[in-house]
Design a protein around this motif. Structure first.
Motif, PDB file in Angstrom:
ATOM      1  N   HIS B 328       0.805  -1.223   0.000  1.00  0.00           N
ATOM      2  CA  HIS B 328       0.000   0.000   0.000  1.00  0.00           C
ATOM      3  C   HIS B 328       0.833   1.265   0.000  1.00  0.00           C
ATOM      4  CE1 HIS B 328      -3.822  -2.173   1.622  1.00  0.00           C
ATOM      5  NE2 HIS B 328      -3.666  -2.294   0.326  1.00  0.00           N
ATOM      6  N   ALA B 329       2.066   1.148   0.546  1.00  0.00           N
ATOM      7  CA  ALA B 329       2.902   2.341   0.660  1.00  0.00           C
ATOM      8  C   ALA B 329       3.221   2.942  -0.703  1.00  0.00           C
ATOM      9  CB  ALA B 329       4.193   2.000   1.410  1.00  0.00           C
ATOM     10  N   TYR B 330       3.191   2.130  -1.737  1.00  0.00           N
ATOM     11  CA  TYR B 330       3.494   2.647  -3.075  1.00  0.00           C
ATOM     12  C   TYR B 330       2.382   3.568  -3.589  1.00  0.00           C
ATOM     13  CZ  TYR B 330       7.159  -0.974  -3.417  1.00  0.00           C
ATOM     14  OH  TYR B 330       8.248  -1.764  -3.217  1.00  0.00           O
ATOM     15  N   GLN B 331       1.213   3.438  -2.968  1.00  0.00           N
ATOM     16  CA  GLN B 331       0.057   4.253  -3.358  1.00  0.00           C
ATOM     17  C   GLN B 331      -0.182   4.233  -4.862  1.00  0.00           C
ATOM     18  OE1 GLN B 331       0.086   8.127  -1.460  1.00  0.00           O
ATOM     19  NE2 GLN B 331       1.298   7.290   0.204  1.00  0.00           N
ATOM     20  N   SER B 332      -0.091   3.041  -5.421  1.00  0.00           N
ATOM     21  CA  SER B 332      -0.310   2.905  -6.857  1.00  0.00           C
ATOM     22  C   SER B 332      -0.900   1.531  -7.125  1.00  0.00           C
ATOM     23  CB  SER B 332       1.023   3.052  -7.587  1.00  0.00           C
ATOM     24  OG  SER B 332       0.837   2.884  -8.974  1.00  0.00           O
ATOM     25  N   VAL B 333      -1.647   1.418  -8.213  1.00  0.00           N
ATOM     26  CA  VAL B 333      -2.251   0.138  -8.581  1.00  0.00           C
ATOM     27  C   VAL B 333      -1.160  -0.929  -8.742  1.00  0.00           C
ATOM     28  CG1 VAL B 333      -3.448  -1.065 -10.434  1.00  0.00           C
ATOM     29  CG2 VAL B 333      -4.232   1.190  -9.697  1.00  0.00           C
ATOM     30  N   TYR B 334      -0.100  -0.551  -9.437  1.00  0.00           N
ATOM     31  CA  TYR B 334       1.009  -1.478  -9.634  1.00  0.00           C
ATOM     32  C   TYR B 334       2.073  -1.181  -8.587  1.00  0.00           C
ATOM     33  CZ  TYR B 334      -1.081  -2.475 -14.185  1.00  0.00           C
ATOM     34  OH  TYR B 334      -1.942  -2.848 -15.190  1.00  0.00           O
ATOM     35  N   ASN B 335       2.365  -2.164  -7.731  1.00  0.00           N
ATOM     36  CA  ASN B 335       3.367  -1.899  -6.705  1.00  0.00           C
ATOM     37  C   ASN B 335       4.494  -2.919  -6.765  1.00  0.00           C
ATOM     38  OD1 ASN B 335       2.508  -4.178  -5.157  1.00  0.00           O
ATOM     39  ND2 ASN B 335       0.817  -2.957  -4.354  1.00  0.00           N
ATOM     40  N   GLY B 336       5.450  -2.787  -5.856  1.00  0.00           N
ATOM     41  CA  GLY B 336       6.629  -3.643  -5.913  1.00  0.00           C
ATOM     42  C   GLY B 336       7.583  -3.124  -6.982  1.00  0.00           C
ATOM     43  N   PRO B 337       8.682  -3.851  -7.201  1.00  0.00           N
ATOM     44  CA  PRO B 337       9.702  -3.351  -8.132  1.00  0.00           C
ATOM     45  C   PRO B 337       9.171  -3.096  -9.550  1.00  0.00           C
ATOM     46  CG  PRO B 337      10.571  -5.166  -6.838  1.00  0.00           C
ATOM     47  CD  PRO B 337       9.121  -5.073  -6.509  1.00  0.00           C
ATOM     48  N   ILE B 338       8.538  -4.101 -10.146  1.00  0.00           N
ATOM     49  CA  ILE B 338       8.075  -3.889 -11.523  1.00  0.00           C
ATOM     50  C   ILE B 338       6.906  -2.913 -11.527  1.00  0.00           C
ATOM     51  CG2 ILE B 338       6.411  -5.795 -11.631  1.00  0.00           C
ATOM     52  CD1 ILE B 338       8.772  -4.716 -14.467  1.00  0.00           C
ATOM     53  N   GLY B 339       6.154  -2.908 -10.434  1.00  0.00           N
ATOM     54  CA  GLY B 339       5.041  -1.965 -10.329  1.00  0.00           C
ATOM     55  C   GLY B 339       5.518  -0.526 -10.339  1.00  0.00           C
ATOM     56  N   SER B 340       6.689  -0.286  -9.752  1.00  0.00           N
ATOM     57  CA  SER B 340       7.241   1.069  -9.781  1.00  0.00           C
ATOM     58  C   SER B 340       7.576   1.463 -11.211  1.00  0.00           C
ATOM     59  CB  SER B 340       8.510   1.144  -8.921  1.00  0.00           C
ATOM     60  OG  SER B 340       8.200   0.898  -7.573  1.00  0.00           O
ATOM     61  N   VAL B 341       8.173   0.519 -11.953  1.00  0.00           N
ATOM     62  CA  VAL B 341       8.513   0.817 -13.350  1.00  0.00           C
ATOM     63  C   VAL B 341       7.247   1.151 -14.132  1.00  0.00           C
ATOM     64  CG1 VAL B 341       9.537  -0.079 -15.470  1.00  0.00           C
ATOM     65  CG2 VAL B 341      10.504  -0.744 -13.255  1.00  0.00           C
ATOM     66  N   TRP B 342       6.253   0.288 -13.986  1.00  0.00           N
ATOM     67  CA  TRP B 342       5.008   0.495 -14.738  1.00  0.00           C
ATOM     68  C   TRP B 342       4.314   1.796 -14.338  1.00  0.00           C
ATOM     69  CZ3 TRP B 342       1.781  -2.280 -18.272  1.00  0.00           C
ATOM     70  CH2 TRP B 342       2.425  -3.379 -18.872  1.00  0.00           C
ATOM     71  N   SER B 343       4.234   2.047 -13.047  1.00  0.00           N
ATOM     72  CA  SER B 343       3.536   3.251 -12.588  1.00  0.00           C
ATOM     73  C   SER B 343       4.210   4.490 -13.152  1.00  0.00           C
ATOM     74  CB  SER B 343       3.543   3.325 -11.058  1.00  0.00           C
ATOM     75  OG  SER B 343       2.960   2.167 -10.524  1.00  0.00           O
ATOM     76  N   ALA B 344       5.549   4.529 -13.037  1.00  0.00           N
ATOM     77  CA  ALA B 344       6.266   5.710 -13.505  1.00  0.00           C
ATOM     78  C   ALA B 344       6.143   5.859 -15.020  1.00  0.00           C
ATOM     79  CB  ALA B 344       7.734   5.636 -13.093  1.00  0.00           C
ATOM     80  N   ALA B 345       6.007   4.730 -15.716  1.00  0.00           N
ATOM     81  CA  ALA B 345       5.899   4.807 -17.174  1.00  0.00           C
ATOM     82  C   ALA B 345       4.498   5.228 -17.612  1.00  0.00           C
ATOM     83  CB  ALA B 345       6.258   3.457 -17.794  1.00  0.00           C
ATOM     84  N   LEU B 346       3.484   4.804 -16.857  1.00  0.00           N
ATOM     85  CA  LEU B 346       2.108   5.061 -17.300  1.00  0.00           C
ATOM     86  C   LEU B 346       1.567   6.412 -16.849  1.00  0.00           C
ATOM     87  CD1 LEU B 346       0.254   1.639 -16.806  1.00  0.00           C
ATOM     88  CD2 LEU B 346       1.446   2.487 -18.818  1.00  0.00           C
ATOM     89  N   ALA B 352       3.817   8.914  -8.960  1.00  0.00           N
ATOM     90  CA  ALA B 352       4.229   7.765  -9.774  1.00  0.00           C
ATOM     91  C   ALA B 352       5.672   7.912 -10.242  1.00  0.00           C
ATOM     92  CB  ALA B 352       3.286   7.597 -10.956  1.00  0.00           C
ATOM     93  N   ALA B 353       6.015   9.117 -10.687  1.00  0.00           N
ATOM     94  CA  ALA B 353       7.334   9.313 -11.300  1.00  0.00           C
ATOM     95  C   ALA B 353       8.472   9.129 -10.295  1.00  0.00           C
ATOM     96  CB  ALA B 353       7.414  10.693 -11.942  1.00  0.00           C
ATOM     97  N   THR B 354       8.183   9.323  -9.003  1.00  0.00           N
ATOM     98  CA  THR B 354       9.259   9.191  -8.020  1.00  0.00           C
ATOM     99  C   THR B 354       9.302   7.799  -7.381  1.00  0.00           C
ATOM    100  OG1 THR B 354       7.833  10.191  -6.351  1.00  0.00           O
ATOM    101  CG2 THR B 354       9.386  11.642  -7.464  1.00  0.00           C
TER     102      THR B 354
END
Ligand code: SF4
Lengths: 163, 460
Positions: B328-346, B352-354
């Protein structure tokens, strides 16, 4: 025993499924029993007490293939097996024979390549690996969420034959 | 920059236990294959090869699926996708839809879109169902309520369904199952994602352990038009069935350690209506192929690979940061390592970008990934993108600017280092280093720089 059968039985057991002897099949058919139209089930058609798999306690079906690598039963939807006959009853009993065993999923696709062409393929191919399961609550394994709680496989041949 | 709260001790322990269990089971199941590394490489090549010829395979899939009686629709944005589903719901006159777990529908916030039109979308994966009951987003890619204890789940069900409290997982599952079964027997709109789309045969591949995916795509209701809509990203296409067989071999093993997900279903079309052909199954099957930023990822050579992801969840399971902060800390639909990549890309938002900064760049994710995505290098690249777009804090940019100036002017660097050594006593350093230095001391700065020592001691 046929080595593929041995692997299949062992791996099916690891998924929480069981293997029963043909002689014990009768004792499994209790409560409201649904029997599919698969030719392999014909001898038990008289045991059917329920026409609708949604209401059955036990569903007896055939299958189209088995996969040894993963202990998987493969069922195609169509005139004999429906998408529901393998899904809604708490106990699913599957009949199959050794000739239907494949080592892996690739082999199943090769074997049925003819039937899997666009426009000609069965509407649904179901790869069933053990009973329905969840570990969502504290990683505790619970069987029988939306699909069957019990999956029983019955070989038409007894396993002692040379293979 | 965002500050991510650390999970409280109790929850962190529950989470760690669950993640480590999944990792243990993965290790055992992977050990069955001495050539696991080669298998990962092949999986990578399959996915990367599909992306290289994406349009060709998408067209092939579209033709084959059409031959099977599936309607394939390309949608560019989240709004377009949501409108399409809403239109179907209205046409067939339903106020409830049953949903099988799908990250893409979370990505486009489909539930919200349906709700504003008075259509209730019921999640049917046990974990998602419970998460939905208590109004929380999924915590983990494949384990949405991994952070909740059995007592908490018991209280949620007692509260929301009005059943007596129990904390027995079997009882709880049974209660939820019965509640959902009633809905399944009348539901006429089923919504799912797809794990793969097969170009060769026009098939959708859907995996679930509970069987809810099969319920949502079979729709056992006896009357009225029944429609299955699958919403998936354009990147999910793979060339042939044999590729699916290989990828499936890695998918479940990597995520949960199982050899194969309990129910792996190939959906080739709606119910065959010729007499005596098929008794159950939907009347229509629609597939929405969503772009929503994926083509932009495809164009960026550093991010392209991230599209290979088969959503096994292993990178989250192994990530030391995820272990500490949870999903939940990522505060994004996609979380975890790959979720960070996807969030920042989408999503072009600061949040998301940070996300790529929420990583130690240790590379454990890339080591475990079954399709060999170079996740940490993508994250590093996205840090640069975030900086270029001005998402990093001013002080940080200032520090890097000063660093660059100093490093390219030796005289300035030498002078700076003399000043710094005079100025920064251990006490000052420790004050600057808070809160890290609350439990440890920073080492004092050396009295002499390497340069000075070299001048004095190097053999002449
Ligand atoms: S990036 Fe790799 S490890 Fe992570 S979910 Fe995707 S496939 Fe699995």
């Amino acid at each position: 025993m046929n080595p593929l059968r041995q692997q299949f039985e062992q791996r099916l057991a690891q998924t929480g499924g069981t293997v029963a002897a043909l002689a014990d099949l009768d004792s499994l058919l209790t409560g409201r029993v649904f029997v599919s139209a698969h030719p392999v089930c014909r001898s038990w058609a008289a045991r059917a007490t329920c026409q609708d798999p949604r209401e059955a306690d036990v569903a007896l079906t055939g299958c189209d293939a088995m996969i040894a690598e993963t202990g998987t039963v493969v069922v195609f939807s169509g005139p004999v097996e429906s998408r529901l006959s393998t899904l809604t009853a708490p106990t699913h009993v599957v009949l199959g024979s050794e000739a239907q065993l494949s080592p892996d999923m690739e082999t199943v696709f090769e074997r049925f390549a003819d039937r899997l062409r666009p426009g000609a393929s069965p509407a649904s191919l179901m790869f069933i690996t053990g009973p329905s399961r969840t570990t969502d609550i504290e990683k505790t394994l619970v069987l029988g969420v939306h699909g069957p709680k019990k999956l029983v496989f019955v070989f038409m041949e007894d396993g002692s034959g040379a293979g | 920059m965002m500050h991510t709260p650390v999970l409280e001790e109790q929850r962190r322990a529950t989470l760690a236990r669950a993640l480590n269990l999944a990792l243990d089971k993965r290790r055992q199941s992977v050990a069955e294959f001495p050539d696991w590394e080669a298998m990962r490489q092949r999986a990578h090549d399959i996915r990367a090869g599909a992306l290289d010829r994406l349009d060709e395979y998408l067209n092939q899939f579209e033709r084959a699926a059409a031959a099977n009686g599936i309607r394939v629709v390309r949608v560019a944005t989240a709004e377009e996708a949501c409108l399409y589903v809403v239109a179907i719901a209205k046409r067939i006159g339903v106020t409830t839809a049953v949903k099988s777990k799908s990250m893409v529908t979370e990505e486009i916030h489909l539930n919200r879109a349906l709700e504003t039109e008075g259509i209730r979308a019921m999640e049917t994966d046990l974990g998602e169902y419970i998460a939905q009951l208590c109004g929380q987003p999924p915590f983990h890619l494949t384990a949405p309520i991994v952070h909740l204890s059995r007592d908490e789940v018991g209280r949620i069900l007692a509260d929301k369904l009005g059943v007596p409290f129990t904390n027995d997982p079997t009882q709880l599952t049974l209660i939820a199952r019965d509640a959902m079964r009633r809905e399944f027997l009348t539901a006429r709109l089923g919504i799912s994602g797809a794990n793969f789309c097969v170009a060769e045969t026009g098939s959708l591949v859907l995996v679930t352990n509970e069987g809810n995916g099969r319920m949502c795509t079979t729709l056992p209701a006896k009357e009225g038009p029944r429609v299955h809509v699958a919403i998936t990203g354009i990147e999910k296409v793979v060339p042939a069935l044999k590729d699916v067989a290989h990828l499936l071999r890695l998918l479940a093993r990597s995520g949960s350690g199982m050899r194969l997900t309990a129910y792996t279903t190939l959906i080739n079309g709606p119910r065959k209506r010729a007499a005596g052909e098929e008794t159950t199954g939907p009347d229509e099957v629609h597939v929405l192929l969503l772009d929503n930023g994926r083509r932009a990822m495809l164009r960026d050579p550093h991010l392209r690979e991230a599209l290979c992801c088969i959503r096994c969840g292993a990178c989250s399971n192994t990530c030391p940061v995820y272990h500490r902060i949870g999903g939940h800390a990522y505060q994004s639909v996609y979380n975890g390592p790959i979720g960070s990549v996807w969030s920042a890309a989408l999503w072009d938002t600061e949040q998301a970008a940070t996300l790529p900064f929420v990583s130690s760049l240790c590379g454990a994710c890339a080591d475990i990934c079954p399709v060999k995505i170079d996740i940490h290098h993508a994250l590093l690249w996205q840090r640069k993108l975030a900086a270029d777009r001005g998402y990093t804090p001013r002080w940080q940019r200032l520090v890097w600017w000063a660093w660059r100036v100093a490093m390219s002017h030796p005289a300035l660097y030498g002078f700076g280092s003399i000043v710094a050594r005079r100025l920064f006593s251990p006490a000052i350093l420790n004050r600057l280093g808070k809160p890290w230095t609350e439990t440890r001391d920073l080492p004092p700065l050396a009295r002499k720089s390497f340069h000075e020592m070299w001048k004095e001691e190097a053999p002449k």
